[in-house]
Design an enzyme around this catalytic site. Structure first.
Site, PDB file in Angstrom:
ATOM      1  N   GLU A 158       0.705  -1.214  -0.172  1.00 46.43           N
ATOM      2  CA  GLU A 158       0.060  -0.072  -0.009  1.00 46.43           C
ATOM      3  C   GLU A 158       0.835   1.226  -0.069  1.00 46.43           C
ATOM      4  O   GLU A 158       0.773   2.103   1.076  1.00 46.43           O
ATOM      5  CB  GLU A 158      -0.869   0.096   1.145  1.00 46.43           C
ATOM      6  CG  GLU A 158      -1.890  -1.117   1.091  1.00 46.43           C
ATOM      7  CD  GLU A 158      -3.066  -1.006   2.216  1.00 46.43           C
ATOM      8  OE1 GLU A 158      -2.845  -0.347   3.146  1.00 46.43           O
ATOM      9  OE2 GLU A 158      -4.079  -1.695   1.686  1.00 46.43           O
ATOM     10  N   GLU A 184      -6.426  -8.314  -0.499  1.00 46.56           N
ATOM     11  CA  GLU A 184      -6.802  -8.158   0.896  1.00 46.56           C
ATOM     12  C   GLU A 184      -8.359  -7.518   0.791  1.00 46.56           C
ATOM     13  O   GLU A 184      -9.016  -6.899   0.135  1.00 46.56           O
ATOM     14  CB  GLU A 184      -6.112  -7.080   1.688  1.00 46.56           C
ATOM     15  CG  GLU A 184      -4.850  -7.357   1.493  1.00 46.56           C
ATOM     16  CD  GLU A 184      -4.150  -6.190   2.703  1.00 46.56           C
ATOM     17  OE1 GLU A 184      -4.677  -5.483   3.198  1.00 46.56           O
ATOM     18  OE2 GLU A 184      -2.724  -6.123   2.486  1.00 46.56           O
TER      19      GLU A 184
HETATM   20  C1  GLA Z   1      -4.096  -2.939   4.945  1.00 45.30           C
HETATM   21  C2  GLA Z   1      -2.900  -3.419   4.891  1.00 45.30           C
HETATM   22  C3  GLA Z   1      -2.620  -4.586   5.799  1.00 45.30           C
HETATM   23  C4  GLA Z   1      -3.460  -4.417   6.983  1.00 45.30           C
HETATM   24  C5  GLA Z   1      -4.930  -4.093   6.750  1.00 45.30           C
HETATM   25  C6  GLA Z   1      -5.733  -3.859   7.825  1.00 45.30           C
HETATM   26  O1  GLA Z   1      -4.745  -3.208   3.890  1.00 45.30           O
HETATM   27  O2  GLA Z   1      -2.335  -3.712   3.478  1.00 45.30           O
HETATM   28  O3  GLA Z   1      -1.192  -4.748   6.192  1.00 45.30           O
HETATM   29  O4  GLA Z   1      -2.964  -3.459   7.882  1.00 45.30           O
HETATM   30  O5  GLA Z   1      -4.883  -2.828   5.976  1.00 45.30           O
HETATM   31  O6  GLA Z   1      -7.196  -3.616   7.652  1.00 45.30           O
END
Ligand code: GLA
Ligand code: ZN
Length: 685
Positions: A165, A322
């Site tokens: 991210e 995710e």
């Molecule tokens: C993000 C991150 C993860 C985690 C999630 C939690 O998407 O990439 O490492 O912290 O948030 O929601």
């Protein structure tokens, strides 16, 4: 119903994500480094039980892999890699560069960021490195290279996941220096820079590149989103997005030296304002993203984000990297995903083009800020939980679904244009209303098509328009060089173009296009906008169109038709009687201008009218609360019925098909039920 013959690539080239999988990868972020090794064994048992076949490893391990400047230690990762391979799991291998080690921050403070307020950060948090720090760049790329060399022969690796991210911002001295260099490459001379930033205003003329500051609260900004010089702030956004992209590319190059056959990505965040993902997409082998909709967000918000991700690679399937199986930890109110919702949203992602269902995370941490973030394996540590049962049931279904939907495409005849530069520039512009938010305007149009089960592609200014029948560009404030011509050619050939208030105002430098609004779009739209009224939140105007009355708010353009026909008129204020909706015949097509923000009913009716006029059919007739999408290849069309409601819904089959999750066939006219929060996938041959 529309014909569905649509080209898909006959054979995947060897380095695509689709070429690495035989079914929808199911699993997600797995952090065994947080537990002793006997827990790992139990994880393997539970994964098997839940049908989990893919894990994302090594997302946050830099400090462990490189305990000091001179030392690297891969022992534990070796053991993890061996274990998951022995257990038949596929791996998405991350490079761990989203958090620098604490020793690095101490030894080389230049890796730390300086924030918008001008404060130098200390070690802490994550996504914390300055992208223009040569030390960070060197060690991040080196680590990616070491990982790729070390694990190049693991055939169960299906993709690389660079950093995590990417985001945030930095205003340190290294960034400032790099910004000047970036500007010099872009503008060549200070004369040109002064011109495009219009620095004669307020006597900001620059005589030396070294005089140029990073625009933050210490210099040009008086608020985060408000700046005295839009030109410099806009360029800083571009520069900073490029800076992070540059870090990604350095790792990418290193990885490709050893594993050219493996596709590389980074996990994005949907409509994340700070990074121009449409530019980034040129350097990603496939798009991937993390879907965490807010509790109260309607399902169309996630849908539009999915469509953006699909649009980044011109319709190629993306990866849902995710989502939480149950709950997040970072909202003010972290509501549970209700029973069935995790499954429903997983299929929503697939319906919009995802070729994966991946979670954050496999096992719930016991310490730090994510200890209450949902996971497949809860603190209870066993399989007898609601969430585990739901995950396991979905795992079974995905096994059954097999490879069917992989690589299939969404076919859209409607495109909505989104442009990051436009987003930045529009919201940096002080006036006419602080309530004008680009994505809200985009979402209004998107929702109108969404509700009608009309698929939409989210496209960028560099995407071709030929395949579309209708192109909608809400609040296209910035019309870049050549884009008006591209739209004109599209409409001339018979396409339909729709745009709105606050469009065609500036060029790519945020310099106003003189001669009347909407600037370069005037010809195409056949109108001239003279003034724009900004209504405070408690005020409204109204108009009547096709016998129906609509309220309107926010901005009201006051315009004159040149060649266009006025279809509706304001009813109140001194501009009562002025056109509010116009239609211009241009070549074989039409261009519409919507001069104000109507209520949602207007967008619904407008989308219905214009799609009917252009002969664009929905995938299915409207069923309130049920989202209906389709993916297809040469042989099959898969229609997804996603029931977002709390009640069951009965649907009459308009086409015969086989319901894949239940293994039942329906003839035309037969009824089937979609359970509350339920999903039906009809395969139509
Ligand atoms: C993000 C991150 C993860 C985690 C999630 C939690 O998407 O990439 O490492 O912290 O948030 O929601
Ligand atoms: Zn910096």
């Amino acid at each position: 119903m529309e014909s569905f013959v649509f080209e898909t690539r006959e054979k995947e080239d060897e380095s695509t994500f689709s070429s690495k999988i035989e079914k929808i990868p199911f699993g997600g972020d797995y952090n065994p480094e947080q537990w002793p090794e006997d827990v790992w064994k139990e994880d393997m048992r539970l994964f098997k039980l839940a049908g989990i076949d893919c894990v994302t490893l090594n997302v946050f391990s830099w400090a462990a892999l490189q305990p000091s400047e001179e030392q690297y230690n891969f022992d534990r990762l070796d053991r993890i890699m061996e274990m998951v391979r022995a257990n038949g799991l596929k791996v998405i291998l991350a490079t761990s560069t989203a958090v620098h080690p604490a020793w690095m921050a101490r030894k080389y403070p230049e890796v730390l960021r300086t924030d918008f307020e001008g404060r130098k950060r200390k070690f802490g948090d994550r996504h914390n490195s300055c992208p223009n720090s040569p030390v960070f760049q060197k060690y991040a790329a080196r680590l990616a290279g070491k990982l790729a060399r070390r694990y190049q022969n693991y055939e169960n690796i299906i993709a690389w996941h660079v950093s995590n991210e990417y985001g945030g911002e930095c205003y340190c001295e290294n960034c400032e220096k790099a910004f000047r260099k970036w500007l010099q490459e872009k503008y060549k001379t200070l004369e040109e820079l002064n011109r495009v930033w219009n620095t004669f205003f307020w006597g900001h003329t620059f005589y030396d590149w070294e005089e140029i500051p990073a625009p933050n609260l210490l210099s040009e900004h008086f608020e985060r989103e408000r700046t005295t010089f839009q030109g410099i702030s806009l360029d800083y956004r571009r520069f900073f997005s490029d800076s992070l992209l540059n870090c990604y590319r350095m790792e990418y190059e290193k990885i490709k030296e050893y594993t050219p056959q493996l596709p590389v990505t980074t996990n994005m965040m949907g409509f994340y304002k700070l990074l121009d993902y449409q530019k980034w997409a040129n350097y990603l082998d496939f798009a991937s993203w993390d879907n965490y909709p807010a509790n109260e967000a309607p399902p169309s918000v996630a849908a539009m984000n999915h469509d953006l991700m699909r649009g980044l690679k011109q319709g190629a399937p993306f990866v849902l990297m995710e989502q939480t199986p149950s709950v997040t930890n970072w909202l003010s109110y972290n509501a549970l995903k209700r029973p069935g919702v995790m499954r429903l949203w997983s299929y929503q992602a697939i319906a919009h083009g995802s070729d994966s269902v991946l979670f954050f995370q496999m096992r719930r941490s016991i310490g730090a800020c994510e200890k209450f973030h949902g996971a497949v394996i809860d603190h209870a540590g066993h399989e007898y939980t609601r969430v585990f049962r739901e995950v396991k049931a979905l795992g079974k279904e995905l096994e059954k679904l097999g490879s069917r939907t992989l690589g299939t495409r969404v076919k859209a005849r409607v495109a909505i244009l989104v442009d990051w530069d436009n987003w930045w520039a529009l919201e940096y512009s002080a006036g006419p209303s602080c309530d004008l938010k680009y994505l809200e305007e985009v979402q209004r149009y998107y929702d109108a098509f969404y509700e009608k089960n009309i698929p939409v592609d989210i496209i960028s200014v560099s995407d071709p328009l030929e395949e579309y029948t209708l192109v909608v560009a809400p609040a296209l404030y910035m019309v870049k060089e050549g884009y008006a011509g591209k739209l004109e050619a599209f409409v001339k050939r018979g396409g339909c173009f729709v745009t709105t208030f606050f469009s065609g105002i500036v060029d790519e430098h945020d310099l106003v296009c003189e001669g009347g609004y909407p600037g370069k779009l005037r010809e195409l739209l056949g109108i001239w906008v003279e003034e724009t009224d900004a209504l405070p939140p408690d005020q409204k105007n109204s108009f009547r169109w096709r016998g129906k009355e609509y309220e309107c708010r926010l901005l009201c353009d006051i315009l004159y038709t040149r060649k266009a026909k006025a279809l509706a008129f304001y009813e109140k204020d001194f501009y009562a009687g002025a056109p509010v909706l116009t239609k211009n015949r241009y070549g074989d097509g039409y261009a519409y201008y919507v001069a104000t923000r109507g209520e949602q009913d207007f967008y619904r009716d407008f989308a219905a009218m214009v799609t009917k006029e252009m002969g664009i059919d929905p995938i299915w007739e409207e069923v309130p609360g049920v989202e209906i999408c389709a993916r297809q290849n040469r042989k099959h069309k898969y229609i997804f019925f996603l029931n977002h409601r709390e009640e069951p819904v009965k649907i009459t089959a308009l086409e015969g098909g086989k319901s894949l999750l239940e293994d039942v066939s329906y003839g035309v006219g037969e009824c089937f039920q979609v359970e509350p929060k339920g999903v039906v996938i009809l395969q139509i041959s």
